[in-house]
Enzyme design. Structure first.
Site, PDB file in Angstrom:
ATOM      1  N   ASN A  54       8.232  15.226  -3.466  1.00 42.69           N
ATOM      2  CA  ASN A  54       7.524  14.113  -2.848  1.00 42.69           C
ATOM      3  C   ASN A  54       8.667  12.794  -2.877  1.00 42.69           C
ATOM      4  O   ASN A  54       9.163  12.654  -3.934  1.00 42.69           O
ATOM      5  CB  ASN A  54       6.180  13.707  -3.766  1.00 42.69           C
ATOM      6  CG  ASN A  54       5.681  12.600  -3.348  1.00 42.69           C
ATOM      7  OD1 ASN A  54       6.090  11.635  -2.818  1.00 42.69           O
ATOM      8  ND2 ASN A  54       4.413  12.622  -3.105  1.00 42.69           N
ATOM      9  N   HIS A  70       3.295  10.852   1.428  1.00 42.61           N
ATOM     10  CA  HIS A  70       1.921  10.431   1.350  1.00 42.61           C
ATOM     11  C   HIS A  70       1.944   8.924   1.961  1.00 42.61           C
ATOM     12  O   HIS A  70       2.133   7.997   1.236  1.00 42.61           O
ATOM     13  CB  HIS A  70       1.582  10.340   0.062  1.00 42.61           C
ATOM     14  CG  HIS A  70       0.089   9.750  -0.252  1.00 42.61           C
ATOM     15  ND1 HIS A  70      -0.614  10.078  -1.497  1.00 42.61           N
ATOM     16  CD2 HIS A  70      -0.793   9.103   0.563  1.00 42.61           C
ATOM     17  CE1 HIS A  70      -1.991   9.651  -1.469  1.00 42.61           C
ATOM     18  NE2 HIS A  70      -1.979   9.087  -0.039  1.00 42.61           N
ATOM     19  N   HIS A 123       5.496   2.578   1.368  1.00 38.55           N
ATOM     20  CA  HIS A 123       6.686   3.458   1.108  1.00 38.55           C
ATOM     21  C   HIS A 123       6.805   4.203   2.524  1.00 38.55           C
ATOM     22  O   HIS A 123       7.576   3.853   3.295  1.00 38.55           O
ATOM     23  CB  HIS A 123       6.367   4.394  -0.229  1.00 38.55           C
ATOM     24  CG  HIS A 123       5.233   4.663  -0.453  1.00 38.55           C
ATOM     25  ND1 HIS A 123       4.273   5.579   0.372  1.00 38.55           N
ATOM     26  CD2 HIS A 123       4.422   4.399  -1.810  1.00 38.55           C
ATOM     27  CE1 HIS A 123       3.240   5.997  -0.334  1.00 38.55           C
ATOM     28  NE2 HIS A 123       3.152   5.276  -1.450  1.00 38.55           N
ATOM     29  N   GLU A 174       0.093  14.098   2.648  1.00 43.30           N
ATOM     30  CA  GLU A 174      -1.062  13.831   1.879  1.00 43.30           C
ATOM     31  C   GLU A 174      -1.550  12.597   2.455  1.00 43.30           C
ATOM     32  O   GLU A 174      -0.786  11.735   3.055  1.00 43.30           O
ATOM     33  CB  GLU A 174      -0.586  13.270   0.468  1.00 43.30           C
ATOM     34  CG  GLU A 174       0.258  14.910  -0.209  1.00 43.30           C
ATOM     35  CD  GLU A 174       0.439  14.259  -1.835  1.00 43.30           C
ATOM     36  OE1 GLU A 174       0.341  12.978  -2.122  1.00 43.30           O
ATOM     37  OE2 GLU A 174       0.691  15.319  -2.513  1.00 43.30           O
ATOM     38  N   THR A 183      -1.492   4.540  -7.193  1.00 46.98           N
ATOM     39  CA  THR A 183      -1.393   5.986  -7.014  1.00 46.98           C
ATOM     40  C   THR A 183      -2.702   6.710  -7.092  1.00 46.98           C
ATOM     41  O   THR A 183      -3.610   6.140  -7.518  1.00 46.98           O
ATOM     42  CB  THR A 183      -0.319   6.366  -7.876  1.00 46.98           C
ATOM     43  OG1 THR A 183      -0.045   7.902  -7.876  1.00 46.98           O
ATOM     44  CG2 THR A 183      -0.850   6.508  -9.416  1.00 46.98           C
ATOM     45  N   HIS A 242       0.626  15.484  -9.941  1.00 47.72           N
ATOM     46  CA  HIS A 242       0.702  14.060 -10.298  1.00 47.72           C
ATOM     47  C   HIS A 242       1.161  14.067 -11.653  1.00 47.72           C
ATOM     48  O   HIS A 242       0.611  14.851 -12.757  1.00 47.72           O
ATOM     49  CB  HIS A 242      -0.489  13.660 -10.253  1.00 47.72           C
ATOM     50  CG  HIS A 242      -0.835  12.098 -10.386  1.00 47.72           C
ATOM     51  ND1 HIS A 242      -0.925  11.530  -9.055  1.00 47.72           N
ATOM     52  CD2 HIS A 242      -0.737  11.176 -11.438  1.00 47.72           C
ATOM     53  CE1 HIS A 242      -0.878  10.177  -9.454  1.00 47.72           C
ATOM     54  NE2 HIS A 242      -0.834  10.006 -10.862  1.00 47.72           N
ATOM     55  N   ASP A 243       2.311  13.625 -11.933  1.00 46.62           N
ATOM     56  CA  ASP A 243       3.074  13.308 -13.445  1.00 46.62           C
ATOM     57  C   ASP A 243       3.519  14.533 -14.049  1.00 46.62           C
ATOM     58  O   ASP A 243       3.797  14.648 -15.196  1.00 46.62           O
ATOM     59  CB  ASP A 243       1.878  12.256 -14.210  1.00 46.62           C
ATOM     60  CG  ASP A 243       1.795  10.977 -13.852  1.00 46.62           C
ATOM     61  OD1 ASP A 243       2.851  10.513 -13.238  1.00 46.62           O
ATOM     62  OD2 ASP A 243       0.802  10.496 -14.186  1.00 46.62           O
ATOM     63  N   GLY A 267       6.996  14.219  -7.421  1.00 51.42           N
ATOM     64  CA  GLY A 267       7.840  12.922  -6.783  1.00 51.42           C
ATOM     65  C   GLY A 267       8.298  11.838  -8.137  1.00 51.42           C
ATOM     66  O   GLY A 267       9.429  11.887  -8.221  1.00 51.42           O
ATOM     67  N   HIS A 268       7.536  11.219  -8.696  1.00 50.89           N
ATOM     68  CA  HIS A 268       7.582  10.184  -9.656  1.00 50.89           C
ATOM     69  C   HIS A 268       8.690  10.603 -10.719  1.00 50.89           C
ATOM     70  O   HIS A 268       9.718   9.908 -10.894  1.00 50.89           O
ATOM     71  CB  HIS A 268       6.334   9.568 -10.190  1.00 50.89           C
ATOM     72  CG  HIS A 268       6.516   8.469 -11.102  1.00 50.89           C
ATOM     73  ND1 HIS A 268       6.913   7.102 -10.235  1.00 50.89           N
ATOM     74  CD2 HIS A 268       6.584   8.327 -12.218  1.00 50.89           C
ATOM     75  CE1 HIS A 268       7.009   6.272 -11.354  1.00 50.89           C
ATOM     76  NE2 HIS A 268       6.761   6.764 -12.409  1.00 50.89           N
TER      77      HIS A 268
END
Length: 254
Positions: A7, A43, A50, A73, A110, A201-202, A224-225
């Site tokens: 991501n 996303h 972004h 997304e 998020t 996610h995370d 991603g993050h």
């Protein structure tokens, strides 16, 4: 092997904070592909904080017809705004391999919860059918332990994406067995009704291995993050390669 989809939203967020094209979304995508990822995820949101529609179109051109999957997304219910044409309209242009539907409100920093399909079933069903008519695989963002997993198959989805935020938080706290087993049981339920399993996610290098060894049949993880954060220190190429190795080995040894 579980596919890693990188991501690149955070690359766009950093670019937008200054303007111009530095760092480059396209360059980040190309570097991630060169390092071995199997997908690129974006996303786009209506506020264009972004990833922007122009990024989506450029990436669609880069990935069209190739082996690297493009995953878009977004909230299918969010209306068009300014230069954002709406998720379905954007996917009609880009024709990604996969569309992941997420019930995000505008004010969310998020994604932080999955769909309530008992409430959204009738609105989602025609949108899922419309996206599938574009030859897009459709995945629904769902909470682990949701009572609605079987409804995801009935609404026409091909996969679910397990929301792994609670698992990641529990892992960081050092007591994650309940959340991990809940993810595994939800994956088994999804598989039983013919749904594929994605997750995201995370997820990070620290918690991904045990997740993939425990949760069955995970086809794809979208990260991603944590990945971009880790890449600030180790470099994007090395970081993507490290994640690909975890995905290939189902986590290796702890």
């Amino acid at each position: 092997m579980t596919v890693l989809s990188v991501n690149i939203n955070k690359i766009a967020a950093l670019r937008n904070s200054r303007g111009g094209d530095m760092p480059s979304v396209m360059a980040a995508a190309k570097a991630s592909i060169a390092a071995g990822c199997g997908g690129i995820t974006v996303h786009p949101r209506p506020d264009q904080r972004h990833i922007r529609p122009g990024d989506v179109r450029e990436l669609a051109g880069l990935l069209a017809g190739g082996p690297i999957e493009f995953n878009i997304e977004g909230n299918p219910f969010a209306p068009a705004r300014d230069e954002y044409p709406g998720l379905v309209a954007l996917c009609t242009e880009a024709k990604p391999a996969q569309v992941t539907l997420v019930p995000d409100a505008d004010g969310q920093i998020t994604s932080d919860h999955g769909f309530d399909l008992r409430a959204d079933f009738s609105r989602l069903r025609p949108l899922v059918a419309q996206l599938k008519s574009l030859n897009c695989r459709v995945s629904l963002f769902m909470d682990a332990g949701s009572p609605d997993i079987e409804l995801a198959a009935e609404v026409g989805a091909d996969r679910i994406e397990l929301y792994t935020g609670p698992y990641a938080d529990a892992f960081a706290a050092g007591d994650y067995s309940r959340e991990l087993e809940q993810c595994a049981e939800t994956a088994r339920r999804a598989s039983a009704v013919g749904l594929g399993i994605n997750a995201g996610h995370d997820l990070s290098q620290a918690n991904l291995g045990v997740f993939l060894r425990t949760v069955p049949d995970v086809a794809e993880v979208s990260i991603g993050h944590a990945l971009i954060g880790e890449a600030l220190y180790a470099g994007l190429d090395a970081t993507v390669r490290a994640y690909v190795a975890i995905c290939s080995a189902k986590g290796g040894q702890q």
